[in-house]
Enzyme design. Structure first.
Site, mmCIF file in Angstrom:
data_model
loop_
_atom_site.group_PDB
_atom_site.id
_atom_site.type_symbol
_atom_site.label_atom_id
_atom_site.label_comp_id
_atom_site.label_asym_id
_atom_site.label_seq_id
_atom_site.Cartn_x
_atom_site.Cartn_y
_atom_site.Cartn_z
ATOM 1 N N THR A 1 -25.123 -8.770 12.089
ATOM 2 C CA THR A 1 -26.072 -8.606 11.002
ATOM 3 C C THR A 1 -25.388 -8.389 9.633
ATOM 4 O O THR A 1 -24.515 -7.324 9.679
ATOM 5 C CB THR A 1 -26.985 -7.654 11.509
ATOM 6 N N CYS B 1 -2.633 4.843 7.287
ATOM 7 C CA CYS B 1 -3.130 4.277 8.541
ATOM 8 C C CYS B 1 -1.914 4.848 9.833
ATOM 9 O O CYS B 1 -2.395 4.878 10.911
ATOM 10 C CB CYS B 1 -3.037 2.938 8.628
ATOM 11 N N HIS C 1 -13.535 -0.424 -0.093
ATOM 12 C CA HIS C 1 -13.481 1.124 -0.407
ATOM 13 C C HIS C 1 -12.201 1.406 -1.129
ATOM 14 O O HIS C 1 -11.969 2.778 -1.576
ATOM 15 C CB HIS C 1 -13.480 1.871 0.992
ATOM 16 N N ASN D 1 0.747 -1.199 0.071
ATOM 17 C CA ASN D 1 0.006 -0.126 0.013
ATOM 18 C C ASN D 1 0.940 1.290 -0.008
ATOM 19 O O ASN D 1 0.563 2.391 -0.404
ATOM 20 C CB ASN D 1 -0.719 0.036 1.373
HETATM 21 N N1 PLP Z 1 -4.329 -4.326 4.031
HETATM 22 C C1 PLP Z 1 -3.766 -3.187 3.201
HETATM 23 C C2 PLP Z 1 -2.762 -3.664 1.964
HETATM 24 C C3 PLP Z 1 -4.211 -1.967 3.236
HETATM 25 O O1 PLP Z 1 -3.915 -0.843 2.218
HETATM 26 C C4 PLP Z 1 -5.569 -1.488 4.166
HETATM 27 C C5 PLP Z 1 -5.847 -0.010 4.033
HETATM 28 O O2 PLP Z 1 -5.232 0.963 3.874
HETATM 29 C C6 PLP Z 1 -5.990 -2.507 4.939
HETATM 30 C C7 PLP Z 1 -5.360 -3.893 4.858
HETATM 31 C C8 PLP Z 1 -7.144 -2.210 5.809
HETATM 32 O O3 PLP Z 1 -8.266 -2.317 4.943
HETATM 33 P P1 PLP Z 1 -9.611 -1.515 5.601
HETATM 34 O O4 PLP Z 1 -9.340 -0.198 5.509
HETATM 35 O O5 PLP Z 1 -10.979 -2.052 4.766
HETATM 36 O O6 PLP Z 1 -9.663 -1.874 6.837
#
Ligand code: PLP
Length: 396
Positions: free
Chosen positions: A239, A328, A203, A153
């Protein structure tokens, strides 16, 4: 004149496609039923969920019964790692992941260490590719889990997952990939990749937030982490997010329908951007592989002698939305764990900015961003004692 704000942060999230919203709308209104209810409202909801499961299963080449909906990529990652660790702990307690995984994996692995599991990290090279020879040297008879993301990412590296899965299977371990950034962009046929588990998120592909999925190969034991009702064939309580699941499938369908066209277009934006930055901005480093085996949307740069956050704020003022490190972990002042794993010194790991392009971006936006980056970098370096008024470094 380009219209701002410009969004270059598609790896963090994407806008919901209007066509996806149209598909979701009936399930937020007239077909609002609980998919577990034994009446017409429930049956209508179930139909939406079943169709969505069939659609996504078709794209990743698994049986619908092997696909479990979750609240997103984080839950799917958590479930894969924790669920395998707990289900197979009598066979072994050794887990292997890459050091450039998403926090959803790294933090879960650390928590499992506290429970008595041991975790080793595969080495990665300077571009972020996992070292398969190193994996062969650390995998053991008691290794139960080997996992790595299909595409990173932060720096966009596309990993050799097929080869990783082969090594895992030769030792009787379970192979996992996080395809959150790869879904809808790369081929993610689970049979071809040879993985036993794969996580995805809606998303990142113009679908709604808060919905994702985990592929679990039939026959694999994976302990539940969300316990409750009988949803998702009793493996995941709660749910069902019917509208979300329907939207996820529609987003996937649209991504697959335009996959080649978007791949080519977004790659052309990325390559123009990469080439211009490398040619026109001094003291800059492209993180991740140059162009091949790199996600089409991703360009990640470290700007020497400048904090990533300072560029991010300057670009934000110019109406350009980007992120420093992974979305993140931004907000924390820690250098990126991904860049440190690639061997970057702390200063460069601090000065990184991720640009991630999308299908709605234009060449004009890319060119505007390049000009803004050039002036932001020059201005910020002028404030540094290492540079002279022309933006040239003094001590080289
Ligand atoms: N794994 C990767 C490689 C990501 O880029 C992300 C989100 O940035 C996630 C997991 C987490 O996904 P989510 O935002 O749907 O929890």
């Amino acid at each position: 004149m380009v219209k701002t704000p410009i969004y270059f942060d598609h790896a963090a999230t994407t806008p919901l496609d209007k066509k996806v919203l149209d598909k979701m709308m009936p399930y937020l209104t007239d077909n609002f039923g609980n998919a577990n209810s034994q009446h017409v409202f429930g049956r209508n909801a179930v139909k939406g969920v079943d169709d969505a499961r069939d659609t996504i299963a078709g794209f990743i080449n698994c049986k619908p019964s092997e696909l479990y909906f979750t609240s997103g990529g984080t839950e799917a990652d958590n479930w894969a790692l924790r669920g395998v660790a707990h289900a197979y702990k009598n066979k072994g307690k050794h887990l292997i992941i890459s050091p450039i995984e998403h926090a959803a994996m790294i933090v879960t692995a650390k928590a499992l260490v506290k429970e008595g599991f041991s975790v080793d990290f595969m080495k990665v090279d300077k571009d972020g590719f996992i070292d398969l020879e190193h994996l062969k040297s650390i995998i053991r008879d008691d290794t139960i889990f080997v996992g790595c993301m299909l595409a990173n990412n932060e720096v966009g590296t596309i990993e050799p997952i097929k080869e990783m899965a082969k090594i895992a299977h030769e030792k009787g371990a379970i192979a996992f990939t996080d395809a959150v950034q790869a879904a809808g962009v790369l081929d993610i046929d689970v049979k071809d990749l040879g993985v036993d588990l794969m996580s995805m998120s809606s998303h990142k592909i113009y679908g709604p937030k808060g919905v994702g999925a985990l592929y679990i190969r039939n026959g694999l034991k994976v302990e539940s982490i969300i316990t409750g009702g009988h949803q998702e064939r009793t493996k995941r309580g709660g749910t069902t997010n019917v509208a979300g699941v329907v939207g996820f499938a529609e987003a996937f369908r649209l991504a697959m329908a335009d996959r080649e066209k978007n791949f080519e277009y977004v790659t052309s934006l990325r390559d123009r951007f990469i080439d211009r930055i490398l040619q026109e901005v001094p003291y800059v480093k492209l993180n991740g592989p140059y162009k091949t085996n790199r996600l089409p949307a991703n360009a990640d740069f470290s700007f020497e002698y400048i904090e990533g956050e300072s560029i991010l704020f300057s670009l934000d003022l110019a109406g350009i939305a980007v992120s420093s490190g992974s979305a993140c972990s931004s907000g924390s002042l820690e250098p990126s764990h991904v860049l440190l794993s690639l061997g970057l010194p702390e200063e460069l790991a601090h000065g990184s900015i991720r640009f991630s392009f999308g299908k709605h971006n234009t060449v004009e936006e890319v060119d505007y961003a390049v000009e803004e980056i050039k002036s932001a970098v020059k201005r910020l370096r002028e404030m540094s004692p290492l540079f002279n008024a022309k933006g040239e470094i003094k001590n080289v």
